[in-house]
Scaffold this active site. Structure first.
Site, mmCIF file in Angstrom:
data_model
loop_
_atom_site.group_PDB
_atom_site.id
_atom_site.type_symbol
_atom_site.label_atom_id
_atom_site.label_comp_id
_atom_site.label_asym_id
_atom_site.label_seq_id
_atom_site.Cartn_x
_atom_site.Cartn_y
_atom_site.Cartn_z
ATOM 1 N N GLY A 1 77.283 64.339 28.907
ATOM 2 C CA GLY A 1 77.074 65.777 28.958
ATOM 3 C C GLY A 1 75.932 66.166 29.855
ATOM 4 C CG HIS B 1 72.485 54.088 45.769
ATOM 5 N ND1 HIS B 1 72.765 52.906 45.089
ATOM 6 C CD2 HIS B 1 72.342 55.039 44.816
ATOM 7 C CE1 HIS B 1 72.802 53.149 43.789
ATOM 8 N NE2 HIS B 1 72.542 54.436 43.587
#
Length: 314
Positions: free
Chosen positions: A267, A115
């Protein structure tokens, strides 16, 4: 890291975004070369609140069961709570955030999960000079431990820090050990690497140079390990353990990871935010490794904070 904003040189957000896009392309090209059987699907998206990105995912390859390399550049009127937890004075401020995230889930259980993430924020009110900072790093999550792999990983991490301070690697290595911890299990996620956040201790030019160094050392850290382990034979036992280890990876990302929380709170596009999750994982009630097994050795010798390079030099 103690804030020290540069009052003369304002952040060059265009150069940061250009570097992150080029890094995304470089990593994708190398993963496609390593896999040789699959290509990335490119998925460009726009965010209604402002900005967008490109999420690129390779699936069902010969070497990688899934690999994701995502770029985003978003802006908004209010920083999400995940970004203001350490900076409460910025609550309610406008912001711009750009970053690249990489998660590699190899097919062979002997090849570690890898990662990397690099990100840059500017935030502030319209009547004031913006506050800015960098964050990111890279870390390694093996299913089976090999000291030579971990030593190579940490040597490369130390090289990424070498030009920026004698003690920087040790500081960011310790930060990584503390951050990638599955607290409800009292386990670390892997063998660590580098982690930093709120980086503005130097001027913008130096902070950006360090961030580039971290990004440019990711492939040299990972590719030799991948090449060394990619053809190791394995059977159902190793595959089953790999899926259990992936389950731990999922737990951390969904419960603790600040990047995941920021994306969901802002969002963001859920498909892009959750591309870090593996295609398959498993859980087993109260699973414990057989004493003396390779699976037990991983927990006993590798899944704990260690001064790998200090032990090597001793």
């Amino acid at each position: 890291m103690a804030p020290k904003q540069d009052s003369v040189l304002l952040p060059d957000t265009e150069s940061v975004a250009a570097f992150l896009r080029s890094l995304q392309e470089e990593i994708m090209a190398e993963i496609e070369r390593l896999d040789s059987s699959a290509c990335f699907r490119r998925d460009r998206w726009k965010r209604a609140e402002g900005g967008g990105g490109e999420t690129c995912v390779l699936t069902d390859g010969a070497a990688f069961e899934q690999a994701g390399v995502a770029f985003s550049r978003i802006h908004g009127d209010t920083l999400p709570p995940a970004a203001t937890a350490r900076r409460p004075e910025l609550a309610g401020c406008r912001y711009l955030a750009t970053g690249v995230s990489v998660v590699l889930h190899p097919r062979n259980p002997y090849v570690p999960i890898a990662h990397a993430n690099l990100r840059f924020f500017t935030a502030g009110r319209t009547d004031a000079e913006p506050v800015w900072w960098f964050g990111g790093g890279f870390d390694l999550t093996p299913c089976y431990g090999f000291a030579e792999d971990v030593l190579h990983w940490h040597r490369t991490a130390r090289s990424a820090c070498a030009s920026f301070g004698e003690d920087l690697y040790a500081e960011l290595k310790a930060w990584c050990d503390g951050y990638f911890r599955i607290r409800h299990r009292d386990e670390v996620r892997g063998v660590g690497g580098l982690f930093f956040d709120d980086l503005n201790r130097w001027d913008f030019t130096t902070c950006f140079a360090f961030t580039r160094s971290v990004g440019n050392h990711f492939l040299p850290a990972y590719v030799p390990i991948f090449e060394r382990r990619r053809h190791t034979p394995y059977a159902d036992r190793e595959r089953s353990f790999q899926l259990l280890r992936r389950g731990r990876y999922v737990e951390f990302n969904l419960i603790y990871d600040r990047g995941t929380l920021f994306g969901l709170q802002s969002g963001g596009r859920s498909a892009s935010i959750l591309m870090s999750l593996p295609p398959l994982a498993r859980w087993e009630y109260d699973w414990r490794p057989e004493p003396g097994s390779p699976e037990a050795r991983l927990a006993d010798e590798f899944l704990r904070p260690r001064d790998w390079l200090g032990e090597e030099d001793a």
